[in-house]
Design a protein around this motif. Structure first.
Motif, PDB file in Angstrom:
ATOM      1  N   GLY A  64      12.036  10.290   5.954  1.00 52.28           N
ATOM      2  CA  GLY A  64      10.666  10.728   5.748  1.00 52.28           C
ATOM      3  C   GLY A  64      10.176  10.572   4.322  1.00 52.28           C
ATOM      4  N   LYS A  65      10.954   9.903   3.474  1.00 52.36           N
ATOM      5  CA  LYS A  65      10.540   9.704   2.090  1.00 52.36           C
ATOM      6  C   LYS A  65       9.390   8.696   2.044  1.00 52.36           C
ATOM      7  CE  LYS A  65      12.575   9.244  -2.472  1.00 52.36           C
ATOM      8  NZ  LYS A  65      13.811   9.086  -3.249  1.00 52.36           N
ATOM      9  N   THR A  66       8.412   8.981   1.186  1.00 51.11           N
ATOM     10  CA  THR A  66       7.223   8.139   1.134  1.00 51.11           C
ATOM     11  C   THR A  66       7.036   7.526  -0.248  1.00 51.11           C
ATOM     12  OG1 THR A  66       5.843  10.053   0.619  1.00 51.11           O
ATOM     13  CG2 THR A  66       6.034   9.437   2.939  1.00 51.11           C
ATOM     14  N   TYR A  67       6.357   6.378  -0.255  1.00 46.58           N
ATOM     15  CA  TYR A  67       6.084   5.641  -1.481  1.00 46.58           C
ATOM     16  C   TYR A  67       4.644   5.145  -1.416  1.00 46.58           C
ATOM     17  CZ  TYR A  67      11.139   5.380  -0.822  1.00 46.58           C
ATOM     18  OH  TYR A  67      12.455   5.686  -0.564  1.00 46.58           O
ATOM     19  N   TYR A  68       3.977   5.148  -2.559  1.00 45.09           N
ATOM     20  CA  TYR A  68       2.578   4.740  -2.586  1.00 45.09           C
ATOM     21  C   TYR A  68       2.289   3.834  -3.777  1.00 45.09           C
ATOM     22  CZ  TYR A  68       1.740   8.509   0.749  1.00 45.09           C
ATOM     23  OH  TYR A  68       1.763   9.313   1.858  1.00 45.09           O
ATOM     24  N   ALA A  69       1.393   2.891  -3.556  1.00 48.33           N
ATOM     25  CA  ALA A  69       0.862   2.127  -4.671  1.00 48.33           C
ATOM     26  C   ALA A  69      -0.040   3.048  -5.493  1.00 48.33           C
ATOM     27  CB  ALA A  69       0.062   0.934  -4.158  1.00 48.33           C
ATOM     28  N   ASP A  70      -0.096   2.805  -6.785  1.00 49.43           N
ATOM     29  CA  ASP A  70      -0.912   3.660  -7.659  1.00 49.43           C
ATOM     30  C   ASP A  70      -2.376   3.678  -7.223  1.00 49.43           C
ATOM     31  OD1 ASP A  70       0.878   2.855 -10.749  1.00 49.43           O
ATOM     32  OD2 ASP A  70       1.284   4.326  -9.177  1.00 49.43           O
ATOM     33  N   SER A  71      -2.841   2.569  -6.692  1.00 47.19           N
ATOM     34  CA  SER A  71      -4.254   2.447  -6.339  1.00 47.19           C
ATOM     35  C   SER A  71      -4.672   3.343  -5.186  1.00 47.19           C
ATOM     36  CB  SER A  71      -4.585   0.994  -6.002  1.00 47.19           C
ATOM     37  OG  SER A  71      -3.780   0.540  -4.929  1.00 47.19           O
ATOM     38  N   VAL A  72      -3.703   3.850  -4.424  1.00 52.98           N
ATOM     39  CA  VAL A  72      -4.055   4.667  -3.255  1.00 52.98           C
ATOM     40  C   VAL A  72      -3.496   6.086  -3.333  1.00 52.98           C
ATOM     41  CG1 VAL A  72      -4.149   2.586  -1.839  1.00 52.98           C
ATOM     42  CG2 VAL A  72      -2.083   4.009  -1.814  1.00 52.98           C
ATOM     43  N   LYS A  73      -2.725   6.380  -4.360  1.00 54.04           N
ATOM     44  CA  LYS A  73      -2.143   7.717  -4.493  1.00 54.04           C
ATOM     45  C   LYS A  73      -3.231   8.776  -4.512  1.00 54.04           C
ATOM     46  CE  LYS A  73       2.250   6.867  -6.845  1.00 54.04           C
ATOM     47  NZ  LYS A  73       2.973   6.888  -8.143  1.00 54.04           N
ATOM     48  N   GLY A  74      -3.017   9.816  -3.742  1.00 54.12           N
ATOM     49  CA  GLY A  74      -3.981  10.908  -3.692  1.00 54.12           C
ATOM     50  C   GLY A  74      -5.091  10.683  -2.686  1.00 54.12           C
ATOM     51  N   ARG A  75      -5.207   9.468  -2.172  1.00 48.26           N
ATOM     52  CA  ARG A  75      -6.261   9.163  -1.196  1.00 48.26           C
ATOM     53  C   ARG A  75      -5.696   8.803   0.175  1.00 48.26           C
ATOM     54  NH1 ARG A  75      -9.517   4.874  -1.843  1.00 48.26           N
ATOM     55  NH2 ARG A  75      -7.942   3.628  -2.961  1.00 48.26           N
ATOM     56  N   PHE A  76      -4.567   8.113   0.178  1.00 51.58           N
ATOM     57  CA  PHE A  76      -3.957   7.663   1.430  1.00 51.58           C
ATOM     58  C   PHE A  76      -2.701   8.476   1.709  1.00 51.58           C
ATOM     59  CE2 PHE A  76      -5.510   2.933   1.454  1.00 51.58           C
ATOM     60  CZ  PHE A  76      -6.803   3.368   1.255  1.00 51.58           C
ATOM     61  N   THR A  77      -2.422   8.670   2.988  1.00 56.91           N
ATOM     62  CA  THR A  77      -1.211   9.374   3.395  1.00 56.91           C
ATOM     63  C   THR A  77      -0.560   8.651   4.556  1.00 56.91           C
ATOM     64  OG1 THR A  77      -2.168  11.508   2.739  1.00 56.91           O
ATOM     65  CG2 THR A  77      -0.241  11.563   4.176  1.00 56.91           C
ATOM     66  N   VAL A  85       0.834  -1.198   0.000  1.00 54.32           N
ATOM     67  CA  VAL A  85       0.000   0.000   0.000  1.00 54.32           C
ATOM     68  C   VAL A  85       0.872   1.252   0.000  1.00 54.32           C
ATOM     69  CG1 VAL A  85      -1.740   1.322   1.257  1.00 54.32           C
ATOM     70  CG2 VAL A  85      -1.869  -1.195   1.197  1.00 54.32           C
ATOM     71  N   THR A  86       1.762   1.338   0.993  1.00 56.04           N
ATOM     72  CA  THR A  86       2.580   2.533   1.131  1.00 56.04           C
ATOM     73  C   THR A  86       3.730   2.245   2.082  1.00 56.04           C
ATOM     74  OG1 THR A  86       2.568   4.884   1.778  1.00 56.04           O
ATOM     75  CG2 THR A  86       1.130   3.409   3.011  1.00 56.04           C
ATOM     76  N   ALA A  87       4.769   3.084   2.025  1.00 59.28           N
ATOM     77  CA  ALA A  87       5.902   2.924   2.926  1.00 59.28           C
ATOM     78  C   ALA A  87       6.531   4.281   3.184  1.00 59.28           C
ATOM     79  CB  ALA A  87       6.944   1.972   2.331  1.00 59.28           C
ATOM     80  N   ILE A  88       7.239   4.369   4.304  1.00 61.10           N
ATOM     81  CA  ILE A  88       7.930   5.594   4.663  1.00 61.10           C
ATOM     82  C   ILE A  88       9.298   5.242   5.233  1.00 61.10           C
ATOM     83  CG2 ILE A  88       6.854   5.647   6.967  1.00 61.10           C
ATOM     84  CD1 ILE A  88       6.866   8.748   6.705  1.00 61.10           C
ATOM     85  N   SER A  89      10.294   5.993   4.794  1.00 57.11           N
ATOM     86  CA  SER A  89      11.635   5.847   5.351  1.00 57.11           C
ATOM     87  C   SER A  89      11.670   6.634   6.647  1.00 57.11           C
ATOM     88  CB  SER A  89      12.663   6.401   4.366  1.00 57.11           C
ATOM     89  OG  SER A  89      13.920   6.530   5.000  1.00 57.11           O
ATOM     90  N   TRP A  90      11.896   5.936   7.755  1.00 56.50           N
ATOM     91  CA  TRP A  90      11.731   6.597   9.052  1.00 56.50           C
ATOM     92  C   TRP A  90      12.701   7.749   9.233  1.00 56.50           C
ATOM     93  CZ3 TRP A  90       9.041   3.273  12.998  1.00 56.50           C
ATOM     94  CH2 TRP A  90       8.520   4.058  14.016  1.00 56.50           C
ATOM     95  N   SER A  91      13.924   7.576   8.785  1.00 58.43           N
ATOM     96  CA  SER A  91      14.909   8.637   9.005  1.00 58.43           C
ATOM     97  C   SER A  91      14.757   9.783   8.020  1.00 58.43           C
ATOM     98  CB  SER A  91      16.321   8.054   8.906  1.00 58.43           C
ATOM     99  OG  SER A  91      16.502   7.458   7.635  1.00 58.43           O
TER     100      SER A  91
END
Length: 123
Positions: free
Chosen positions: A56-69, A48-54
């Motif tokens: 703060g970089k984020t990544y999203y699946a196309d299916s949730v981009k713009g809807r999930f944070t 679905v999504t991931a974040i680099s803890w140190s």
């Protein structure tokens, strides 16, 4: 002992919102990437999504981009998933996971997993 504990799942109508939380404990996660995956009945677990803890970089699946944070609170060792404009196809068990790899969207690359929290979106 590493623990990831999800909370915040529930039943919501289509178009609604939910906020999932993941409490991480048992080690220092500053160099980890934290991810959210989901698994619907009869389907494979998907990124679905991931974040680099140190960083703060984020990544999203196309299916949730713009809807999930995805976001993090480093001081509290918490990861959050804000889900807006929910659709019935978002219905699944949502899992929090951690990996020491800088970026990963494959379940097999994640070392630690929570027990999951159910999200059900009614139409």
């Amino acid at each position: 002992q590493v623990q990831l504990v999800e909370s915040g799942g529930g039943l919501v109508q289509a178009g609604g919102s939910l906020r999932l939380s993941c409490a991480a404990s048992g080690r220092t996660f500053s160099r980890y990437t934290m991810g959210w995956f989901r698994q619907a009945p009869g389907k494979e677990r998907e990124f679905v999504t991931a974040i680099s803890w140190s960083a703060g970089k984020t990544y999203y699946a196309d299916s949730v981009k713009g809807r999930f944070t995805i976001s993090s609170d480093n001081a509290k060792n918490m990861i959050y998933l804000q889900m807006n404009s929910l659709k019935p196809e978002d219905t699944a068990v949502y899992y929090c996971a951690a990996t020491s790899i800088a970026y990963a969207n494959v379940p097999g690359h994640y070392e630690y997993w929570g027990q999951g929290t159910q999200v059900t979106v009614s139409s």
